[in-house]
Scaffold this motif. Structure first.
Motif, PDB file in Angstrom:
ATOM      1  N   ARG A 199     -34.799  40.987 -12.253  1.00  0.00           N
ATOM      2  CA  ARG A 199     -34.961  40.798 -13.698  1.00  0.00           C
ATOM      3  C   ARG A 199     -34.096  39.636 -14.196  1.00  0.00           C
ATOM      4  N   VAL A 200     -32.926  39.463 -13.586  1.00  0.00           N
ATOM      5  CA  VAL A 200     -32.072  38.321 -13.941  1.00  0.00           C
ATOM      6  C   VAL A 200     -32.769  37.020 -13.555  1.00  0.00           C
ATOM      7  N   VAL A 201     -33.367  36.989 -12.363  1.00  0.00           N
ATOM      8  CA  VAL A 201     -34.087  35.787 -11.917  1.00  0.00           C
ATOM      9  C   VAL A 201     -35.251  35.485 -12.856  1.00  0.00           C
ATOM     10  N   ILE A 202     -35.965  36.526 -13.284  1.00  0.00           N
ATOM     11  CA  ILE A 202     -37.075  36.346 -14.227  1.00  0.00           C
ATOM     12  C   ILE A 202     -36.550  35.846 -15.566  1.00  0.00           C
TER      13      ILE A 202
ATOM     14  N   ARG B  85     -39.792  19.274 -15.603  1.00  0.00           N
ATOM     15  CA  ARG B  85     -39.287  20.447 -14.867  1.00  0.00           C
ATOM     16  C   ARG B  85     -38.872  21.579 -15.794  1.00  0.00           C
ATOM     17  N   ARG B  86     -38.445  21.263 -16.984  1.00  0.00           N
ATOM     18  CA  ARG B  86     -38.051  22.325 -17.913  1.00  0.00           C
ATOM     19  C   ARG B  86     -39.243  23.172 -18.332  1.00  0.00           C
ATOM     20  N   ARG B  87     -40.445  22.623 -18.180  1.00  0.00           N
ATOM     21  CA  ARG B  87     -41.667  23.361 -18.515  1.00  0.00           C
ATOM     22  C   ARG B  87     -42.250  24.076 -17.298  1.00  0.00           C
ATOM     23  N   MET B  88     -41.636  23.889 -16.135  1.00  0.00           N
ATOM     24  CA  MET B  88     -42.103  24.510 -14.893  1.00  0.00           C
ATOM     25  C   MET B  88     -40.919  25.223 -14.238  1.00  0.00           C
ATOM     26  N   GLN B  89     -41.059  26.495 -13.999  1.00  0.00           N
ATOM     27  CA  GLN B  89     -39.974  27.273 -13.420  1.00  0.00           C
ATOM     28  C   GLN B  89     -40.470  28.087 -12.238  1.00  0.00           C
ATOM     29  N   MET B  90     -39.517  28.666 -11.505  1.00  0.00           N
ATOM     30  CA  MET B  90     -39.861  29.405 -10.291  1.00  0.00           C
ATOM     31  C   MET B  90     -39.113  30.732 -10.234  1.00  0.00           C
ATOM     32  N   ILE B  91     -39.808  31.781  -9.824  1.00  0.00           N
ATOM     33  CA  ILE B  91     -39.206  33.081  -9.554  1.00  0.00           C
ATOM     34  C   ILE B  91     -39.205  33.263  -8.044  1.00  0.00           C
ATOM     35  N   TYR B  92     -38.006  33.400  -7.466  1.00  0.00           N
ATOM     36  CA  TYR B  92     -37.870  33.379  -6.015  1.00  0.00           C
ATOM     37  C   TYR B  92     -38.015  34.765  -5.402  1.00  0.00           C
ATOM     38  N   GLN B  93     -38.254  34.764  -4.077  1.00  0.00           N
ATOM     39  CA  GLN B  93     -38.480  35.998  -3.333  1.00  0.00           C
ATOM     40  C   GLN B  93     -37.210  36.840  -3.199  1.00  0.00           C
ATOM     41  N   ASP B  94     -36.093  36.186  -2.897  1.00  0.00           N
ATOM     42  CA  ASP B  94     -34.838  36.894  -2.639  1.00  0.00           C
ATOM     43  C   ASP B  94     -33.913  36.720  -3.841  1.00  0.00           C
ATOM     44  N   PRO B  95     -33.804  37.720  -4.716  1.00  0.00           N
ATOM     45  CA  PRO B  95     -32.996  37.533  -5.924  1.00  0.00           C
ATOM     46  C   PRO B  95     -31.519  37.316  -5.638  1.00  0.00           C
ATOM     47  N   LEU B  96     -30.975  37.977  -4.616  1.00  0.00           N
ATOM     48  CA  LEU B  96     -29.557  37.799  -4.324  1.00  0.00           C
ATOM     49  C   LEU B  96     -29.296  36.388  -3.803  1.00  0.00           C
ATOM     50  N   GLY B  97     -30.209  35.870  -2.997  1.00  0.00           N
ATOM     51  CA  GLY B  97     -30.054  34.520  -2.496  1.00  0.00           C
ATOM     52  C   GLY B  97     -30.270  33.470  -3.570  1.00  0.00           C
TER      53      GLY B  97
END
Length: 332
Positions: A164-167, A92-104
């Motif tokens: 940008r924080v989520v990224i 999992r440390r090699r696989m990450q996700m950028i979500y649709q709703d940054p505040l959520g």
């Protein structure tokens, strides 16, 4: 070369109750129904389709966030499952996700520096706090955040800054594979362009592989090396963006592409308006799932489900022996 990510006949079906009571009538909702694709190192696959077609569920299955009903997902030769054991955590440390709703996706109680540094603290607990802080600063700079924003809370930032924080958090462990689930759909159009350009720059710099999910075909064309079009839990067409968008083969892809607005009349074609709504995934039609809305449906389409078969540079699931149709997006 062995693909980094390999998905084979992936399915996710949900048991639902149609009527109340202990002995109420039950059915299966087929959210993802036989999806297969490969992703090579450094490649981006764009996954596009209408809302509810199964794109986000596919993303969660690929990352092992939810269990599959059947089918397999492998990452760098190892099976991905929803059993969150030591092997999954290492993967999992090699696989990450950028979500649709940054505040959520962010914790409103923590400053952004703590949230960006959290993956490092979890997966690399041996890293000293001062070194972790330095790495967080470098990551923030790489995504265009200022050093003085490290102590800010999510609600104090703009939508683009939160994304940008989520990224930055997704990049903290330098992953090999990133899933981008509608990463700009919640942002204003002007901010969307900035975030998309940032993602392109980061991919060129870091060389990660990505699955880019969106309902916006123009965004997918910009970001992808290959495109897969989903309909009712299945992939109906896959191929290079320039081929899929300029000369779509599947009738559903043709309808999607015809709806894309274009500032130029060059190559413009008549809008294809599909009749009716997508069928309920609880009660999928027999044969090809698109046949109730397809203007070219034959009797064969109502009886037999077409397989995803190769047609030159593409794969298409259609009984019509598809021929390319002139697309709407002119070459630029």
């Amino acid at each position: 070369m062995m693909p980094l990510v390999s998905v084979r006949d992936l399915k996710r079906h949900y048991d639902i109750r149609l009527t109340g009571g202990l002995f109420g009538r039950r059915a299966k909702l087929k959210a993802v129904d036989g999806v297969s694709f490969d992703l090579k190192m450094g490649e981006t696959l764009g996954l596009v389709g209408e809302s509810g077609c199964g794109k986000s569920t596919t993303a969660k299955l690929v990352l092992g966030l939810i269990p599959a009903t059947s089918g397999t997902v492998s990452f760098d030769g190892s099976a991905v499952t929803a059993a969150h054991d030591a092997q999954w955590r290492h993967m999992r440390r090699r696989m990450q996700m950028i979500y649709q709703d940054p505040l959520g996706a962010l914790d409103r109680r923590l400053p952004v520096s703590a949230q960006i540094g959290e993956p490092i603290a979890v997966h690399e607990p041996h890293v000293p706090a001062d070194e972790r802080e330095a790495r967080v600063g470098e990551i923030m700079t790489s995504v265009g955040l200022r050093a003085d924003q490290a102590a800010s809370y999510p609600h104090e930032l703009s939508g683009g800054q939160r994304q940008r924080v989520v990224i930055a958090r997704a990049l903290a462990l330098q992953p090999d594979f990133i899933v981008c689930d509608e990463p700009v759909s919640a942002l204003d159009v002007s901010i969307q362009a900035q975030v998309l350009n940032l993602l392109e720059d980061l991919k060129e710099r870091n060389g990660f592989t990505s699955l880019f999910i969106s309902h916006d075909l123009k965004v997918v064309r910009q970001m992808s090396d290959r495109v897969a079009v989903m309909y009712l839990g299945m992939i109906v067409e896959e191929g290079p963006p320039e081929d899929v968008f300029h000369a779509p083969m599947h009738p559903y892809t043709q309808a999607l592409v015809s709806a894309i607005p274009t500032p130029s009349r060059r190559g413009k074609r008549e809008r294809i308006v599909l009749e009716g709504d997508p069928p309920n995934p609880v009660n999928k039609p027999s044969g090809c799932p698109f046949h109730p809305r397809c203007p070219s449906a034959m009797s064969e389409c109502r009886e037999f489900q077409p397989m995803l078969a190769s047609h030159g540079s593409r794969k298409v699931a259609c009984h019509l022996r598809p021929a390319p149709s002139a697309g709407l997006i002119a070459a630029e």
